[in-house]
Structures are given as C-alpha cells and as structure tokens.
Write a protein that holds these residues in place. Sequence first.
Motif, PDB file in Angstrom:
ATOM      1  N   LEU A  50       0.828  -1.210   0.000  1.00 35.79           N
ATOM      2  CA  LEU A  50       0.000   0.000   0.000  1.00 35.79           C
ATOM      3  C   LEU A  50       0.861   1.258   0.000  1.00 35.79           C
ATOM      4  CD1 LEU A  50      -2.919  -1.172   2.301  1.00 35.79           C
ATOM      5  CD2 LEU A  50      -3.094  -0.448  -0.091  1.00 35.79           C
ATOM      6  N   VAL A  51       1.944   1.248   0.787  1.00 37.87           N
ATOM      7  CA  VAL A  51       2.842   2.421   0.785  1.00 37.87           C
ATOM      8  C   VAL A  51       3.432   2.618  -0.607  1.00 37.87           C
ATOM      9  CG1 VAL A  51       4.988   3.373   1.711  1.00 37.87           C
ATOM     10  CG2 VAL A  51       3.346   2.297   3.259  1.00 37.87           C
ATOM     11  N   ASN A  52       3.822   1.508  -1.264  1.00 35.21           N
ATOM     12  CA  ASN A  52       4.355   1.604  -2.631  1.00 35.21           C
ATOM     13  C   ASN A  52       3.341   2.220  -3.581  1.00 35.21           C
ATOM     14  OD1 ASN A  52       7.024   0.663  -2.773  1.00 35.21           O
ATOM     15  ND2 ASN A  52       6.315  -1.436  -2.402  1.00 35.21           N
ATOM     16  N   LEU A  53       2.078   1.799  -3.467  1.00 39.69           N
ATOM     17  CA  LEU A  53       1.039   2.295  -4.379  1.00 39.69           C
ATOM     18  C   LEU A  53       0.743   3.766  -4.104  1.00 39.69           C
ATOM     19  CD1 LEU A  53      -1.365  -0.775  -4.502  1.00 39.69           C
ATOM     20  CD2 LEU A  53       0.235   0.029  -6.254  1.00 39.69           C
ATOM     21  N   VAL A  54       0.702   4.128  -2.819  1.00 40.37           N
ATOM     22  CA  VAL A  54       0.432   5.529  -2.489  1.00 40.37           C
ATOM     23  C   VAL A  54       1.591   6.409  -2.977  1.00 40.37           C
ATOM     24  CG1 VAL A  54       0.159   7.145  -0.577  1.00 40.37           C
ATOM     25  CG2 VAL A  54      -1.099   4.977  -0.565  1.00 40.37           C
ATOM     26  N   ALA A  55       2.829   5.909  -2.823  1.00 40.88           N
ATOM     27  CA  ALA A  55       3.992   6.686  -3.285  1.00 40.88           C
ATOM     28  C   ALA A  55       3.915   6.893  -4.801  1.00 40.88           C
ATOM     29  CB  ALA A  55       5.281   5.968  -2.904  1.00 40.88           C
ATOM     30  N   ASN A  56       3.512   5.862  -5.545  1.00 43.76           N
ATOM     31  CA  ASN A  56       3.363   5.992  -6.997  1.00 43.76           C
ATOM     32  C   ASN A  56       2.291   7.025  -7.335  1.00 43.76           C
ATOM     33  OD1 ASN A  56       5.288   4.133  -7.587  1.00 43.76           O
ATOM     34  ND2 ASN A  56       3.866   2.485  -8.137  1.00 43.76           N
ATOM     35  N   ILE A  89      -8.075   4.846  -1.271  1.00 47.43           N
ATOM     36  CA  ILE A  89      -7.738   3.462  -0.895  1.00 47.43           C
ATOM     37  C   ILE A  89      -9.050   2.744  -0.607  1.00 47.43           C
ATOM     38  CG2 ILE A  89      -6.538   1.991   0.771  1.00 47.43           C
ATOM     39  CD1 ILE A  89      -4.530   4.225   1.181  1.00 47.43           C
ATOM     40  N   ALA A  90      -9.332   1.677  -1.372  1.00 43.34           N
ATOM     41  CA  ALA A  90     -10.638   1.038  -1.263  1.00 43.34           C
ATOM     42  C   ALA A  90     -10.507  -0.470  -1.086  1.00 43.34           C
ATOM     43  CB  ALA A  90     -11.465   1.347  -2.513  1.00 43.34           C
ATOM     44  N   THR A  91     -11.506  -1.045  -0.423  1.00 35.84           N
ATOM     45  CA  THR A  91     -11.612  -2.510  -0.370  1.00 35.84           C
ATOM     46  C   THR A  91     -13.021  -2.904  -0.794  1.00 35.84           C
ATOM     47  OG1 THR A  91     -12.308  -2.451   1.960  1.00 35.84           O
ATOM     48  CG2 THR A  91      -9.977  -2.786   1.552  1.00 35.84           C
ATOM     49  N   ARG A  92     -13.137  -4.028  -1.461  1.00 37.48           N
ATOM     50  CA  ARG A  92     -14.459  -4.577  -1.738  1.00 37.48           C
ATOM     51  C   ARG A  92     -14.332  -6.051  -2.088  1.00 37.48           C
ATOM     52  NH1 ARG A  92     -15.890  -4.233  -7.619  1.00 37.48           N
ATOM     53  NH2 ARG A  92     -14.099  -3.281  -8.599  1.00 37.48           N
ATOM     54  N   ILE A  93     -15.436  -6.774  -1.856  1.00 39.00           N
ATOM     55  CA  ILE A  93     -15.456  -8.200  -2.192  1.00 39.00           C
ATOM     56  C   ILE A  93     -16.066  -8.339  -3.583  1.00 39.00           C
ATOM     57  CG2 ILE A  93     -16.390 -10.468  -1.569  1.00 39.00           C
ATOM     58  CD1 ILE A  93     -14.613  -9.575   0.638  1.00 39.00           C
ATOM     59  N   THR A  94     -15.370  -9.070  -4.460  1.00 44.90           N
ATOM     60  CA  THR A  94     -15.820  -9.208  -5.846  1.00 44.90           C
ATOM     61  C   THR A  94     -15.605 -10.643  -6.312  1.00 44.90           C
ATOM     62  OG1 THR A  94     -15.027  -6.984  -6.252  1.00 44.90           O
ATOM     63  CG2 THR A  94     -15.510  -8.279  -8.181  1.00 44.90           C
ATOM     64  N   SER A 110      -7.564  -1.719  -3.511  1.00 42.11           N
ATOM     65  CA  SER A 110      -7.071  -0.905  -4.617  1.00 42.11           C
ATOM     66  C   SER A 110      -6.671   0.496  -4.173  1.00 42.11           C
ATOM     67  CB  SER A 110      -8.132  -0.824  -5.716  1.00 42.11           C
ATOM     68  OG  SER A 110      -9.300  -0.239  -5.189  1.00 42.11           O
ATOM     69  N   VAL A 111      -5.748   1.060  -4.934  1.00 41.78           N
ATOM     70  CA  VAL A 111      -5.327   2.448  -4.715  1.00 41.78           C
ATOM     71  C   VAL A 111      -5.529   3.181  -6.040  1.00 41.78           C
ATOM     72  CG1 VAL A 111      -3.396   3.969  -4.154  1.00 41.78           C
ATOM     73  CG2 VAL A 111      -3.658   1.795  -2.941  1.00 41.78           C
ATOM     74  N   ALA A 112      -6.391   4.186  -6.023  1.00 33.13           N
ATOM     75  CA  ALA A 112      -6.701   4.928  -7.253  1.00 33.13           C
ATOM     76  C   ALA A 112      -6.252   6.376  -7.087  1.00 33.13           C
ATOM     77  CB  ALA A 112      -8.198   4.857  -7.525  1.00 33.13           C
ATOM     78  N   ASP A 113      -5.795   6.963  -8.182  1.00 31.19           N
ATOM     79  CA  ASP A 113      -5.431   8.383  -8.139  1.00 31.19           C
ATOM     80  C   ASP A 113      -5.998   9.089  -9.354  1.00 31.19           C
ATOM     81  OD1 ASP A 113      -3.449   8.585 -10.424  1.00 31.19           O
ATOM     82  OD2 ASP A 113      -2.408   7.080  -9.210  1.00 31.19           O
ATOM     83  N   GLU A 150      -6.247  10.075 -17.340  1.00 32.34           N
ATOM     84  CA  GLU A 150      -7.449   9.500 -16.722  1.00 32.34           C
ATOM     85  C   GLU A 150      -7.194   8.929 -15.334  1.00 32.34           C
ATOM     86  OE1 GLU A 150     -10.393   7.989 -19.194  1.00 32.34           O
ATOM     87  OE2 GLU A 150      -9.905  10.009 -19.930  1.00 32.34           O
ATOM     88  N   GLY A 151      -5.987   9.109 -14.831  1.00 34.54           N
ATOM     89  CA  GLY A 151      -5.673   8.552 -13.520  1.00 34.54           C
ATOM     90  C   GLY A 151      -5.350   7.065 -13.593  1.00 34.54           C
ATOM     91  N   THR A 152      -5.079   6.502 -12.451  1.00 38.03           N
ATOM     92  CA  THR A 152      -4.628   5.115 -12.377  1.00 38.03           C
ATOM     93  C   THR A 152      -5.303   4.431 -11.206  1.00 38.03           C
ATOM     94  OG1 THR A 152      -2.458   5.682 -13.290  1.00 38.03           O
ATOM     95  CG2 THR A 152      -2.566   3.654 -11.982  1.00 38.03           C
ATOM     96  N   CYS A 153      -5.650   3.158 -11.400  1.00 35.96           N
ATOM     97  CA  CYS A 153      -6.131   2.355 -10.276  1.00 35.96           C
ATOM     98  C   CYS A 153      -5.397   1.021 -10.302  1.00 35.96           C
ATOM     99  CB  CYS A 153      -7.643   2.144 -10.374  1.00 35.96           C
ATOM    100  SG  CYS A 153      -8.278   1.133  -9.011  1.00 35.96           S
ATOM    101  N   VAL A 154      -4.669   0.728  -9.232  1.00 36.25           N
ATOM    102  CA  VAL A 154      -3.975  -0.551  -9.121  1.00 36.25           C
ATOM    103  C   VAL A 154      -4.715  -1.388  -8.084  1.00 36.25           C
ATOM    104  CG1 VAL A 154      -1.814  -1.741  -8.629  1.00 36.25           C
ATOM    105  CG2 VAL A 154      -1.773   0.532  -9.700  1.00 36.25           C
TER     106      VAL A 154
END
Length: 378
Positions: free
Chosen positions: A262-268, A281-286, A306-309, A362-366
């Motif tokens: 998560l720290v890596n994704l937030v830093a990106n 920063i989101a969580t969901r069951i899929t 997921s981490v979206a920006d 358009e931003g990024t979501c990992v």
Amino acid sequence: MTHAGAPASPQGEHLLLQGVTDYAIYLLDASGTILSWNTGGERIKGYTGSEVIGRHFSCFYTPEEIQHGVPEHALAIASQEGRYETEGWRVRKDGSRFRAHIVIDAIYRDGGLVGFAKVTRDITEHYQAAAQRRQAEQALAQAQKIAAVGQLTLGIAHDFNNLLAVITASLDLLPAAEGRRRQMLVDAARQAAARGARLTRQMLAFARGQSLEPELHDVNALIGSAAEVYRRAGGPITQCVFDLAEADTRVMVDAEQLEAALVNLVANARDAMEQPGTIRIATRITRPDPALHPGAVAGRDYLYVSVADDGRGMEEHVRQRAMEPFFTTKDVGRGSGLGLSQVFGFASQSGGFAFIESAPGEGTCVTMAIPAGEAADA
Ligand SMILES: Nc1ncnc2c1ncn2[C@@H]1O[C@H](COP(=O)(O)OP(=O)(O)OP(=O)(O)O)[C@@H](O)[C@H]1O
Ligand SMILES: [Mg+2]
C-alpha cells in the motif's frame, strides 16, 4: 542375438561374439549357470572364460542384491516376458563397481525355455557425465537462488526507504505543527519506525531460512491502523480518502507485505500527481471473471484492495510493463522500478493476482486481488 532355434553356425556365432569388446555377451542355462563368455566380458568384468564358465551368474551382483534375490528375479521376469532390461551397479573381479546396462533375453526352443542371452554394457562414463551435469545444474540453481536473494534485498531496501521517507516528511513538518496535527505527525513517524523494525525482523527471519506464514488479518482494520502512514506517504498536495467495504475483509496475508504494498502504491500515486488530487484506498469483495483475469479461480470471491489516483495516468506501453522488476520511467535516483513488482509479488504469493487500470490523463487504479472466504475455511 537370436531368440529362437539353434544358431545356423555355432562356430561362426562364437567367433562373432568373441570379437565384441564393448559388450559382455554370454549365455546362461535355464538356471542361470554361465555357458559362454566373450572378450567384452573379460574386458568389462575382468574374468577370463575359464574363471566364470560353469559358475552362477549371480557372482557379478553386489552382496546386497544377492541377499534381495535380484538375480533370480531378473531371470524370472525374462522367462515370463521374454526380456528383462535394467541399469545398476555391478562388481568386477577386482571388487570395483561399474554402472551397467543389462538386457537378458530368454531363449526358447520348441516352446520350452533353454536358457538366456545376457548383454551387459559398461555405462560408467556416461553415468558419471550425467551425474556431473546434474551437479552443474544444481550449482546453477544455487546461483540463481543467490541472485533472487539479492533482488529480495533490493526490494527490502526499497520498502525501508519508503518508511524513512515517511519519517523524514513527518520530522520536517514537526517544528511548525501544533496540537492534534503535531500528535499525528509524531504518530506517523513512530508507526513507520515500528514497521521498519518489523521489516528488519522479517529480513533476519528470512536469512535464517524461516518462511513467513501468512495469517488471517482483517484488511480494513490493518488499513485503518496505518491510515496516517498512508496520508504521510501521499505527500502534502494529495488528499487520502478511504472507501472500505462493509463486509468481512479477513484474508490470509502477511500484514507487513500488505502495508509495504500500500505504501508503494500511495507513493506511486503521489509521484503521478501534478496538481492537488485525491488518492482513494478502497476494499471490496468481488467475484472476478476469469476471462478478464486469468489469475482468478472461477466462482471464487476475492478481496480487492485498490489504490486509485487522479494523476497523469499511464501510456498503454507503460501500463503493460509497469509490474516488471526494475521497470521505471522515473529519473535515475528517483525510481528503482521495484514498487509495483513488490505489489505483484505480494498479490501472487497470497494466492491472488494484481492488475492496473490506467490511461493518459485518466488517472490510475492498481488493484490487488486476494482470495476471500478464507476466514470460513481457516
Ligand atoms: N499511479 C501511477 N500513475 C502513473 N504511472 C505510474 C503509477 N504507478 C506506477 N506508474 C508507472 O509505473 C512505473 C513503475 O512503477 P514502480 O512503482 O514499479 O517503480 P517506480 O515508482 O518507477 O520506482 P520505485 O517504486 O522503485 O521507486 C513508474 O515508473 C511509472 O511510470
Ligand atoms: Mg514506485
């Protein structure tokens, strides 16, 4: 070798077999007594004809094999099936051993078993060459393991740097901060330091060869407890928001690895931001569609973390390669290209997968997808 009937010219066959030096070729009667001998037998086993003719062929076997009835077994198989083939260690006259390839053919006459033809080839050199090749392969595997440890060390150093960045950022802001904000900065720095200490313990555990067993963790709770670390890692111009599933988010993970990811994704996300923006920063069951996500098991629920920006996003060719170790578009000294490969490694080691959705502007979501429902199984 002939299988049926008497040789047309016994004398001719005798001469022919005599001349063969690479193979020990000899005849046994139905009980296993040696009837003939050739030059190859002399060369390979060290006995002359007069020394072995009339003896039982088990004299070529090791004492252990004789004890286990191997010679009788070989003849029994050959008489039942017509042929017996094997490979093993045999004994020469001088007591030394050689690797032998052996074929025993049954000889029938008028429907009855009259004896056996035995062909033995000395394959010691071939066998040793194969053993050497196996050793070389093992040495190569060992070297590859060492290289992998080197990569891992780089990865850990990378995670450590992220934590130090959080501590430094907090300390920089501390002199001007007051009240609640001051307390938050101190807490963030302290948490990052504690994670660093855990990381060092992990490294030591790894060096001692202990494997890190994933444990059942409530991911929402883990994210909540380190929220301040993510806020700090996001830097001053971003806002961090949390969008956590109202569901059971307990999964089998290594908590430190998840937090490092998560720290890596937030830093990106922070690096992708050219103007003030939001990191979500989101969580969901899929239940993912395996047609879209080859890593997914059909019919299985996953926890998506997921981490979206809303930063600059990625060109398609960058998106495709972003998870490769050492792939970076950042300047030398700014990026090592290990952030997303840690994310990818973490997700796959947890039995899941990871993917990137992004387009320029358009931003990024990992997303890291981790098998859910383990709480019930555990
Ligand atoms: N949120 C993002 N928005 C835009 N591009 C991104 C984002 N995350 C990653 N990338 C792209 O993917 C590349 C690889 O990311 P990764 O985290 O693996 O390495 P890095 O950030 O370059 O270096 P490091 O994380 O080791 O400091 C980045 O260089 C960047 O081009
Ligand atoms: Mg990165």
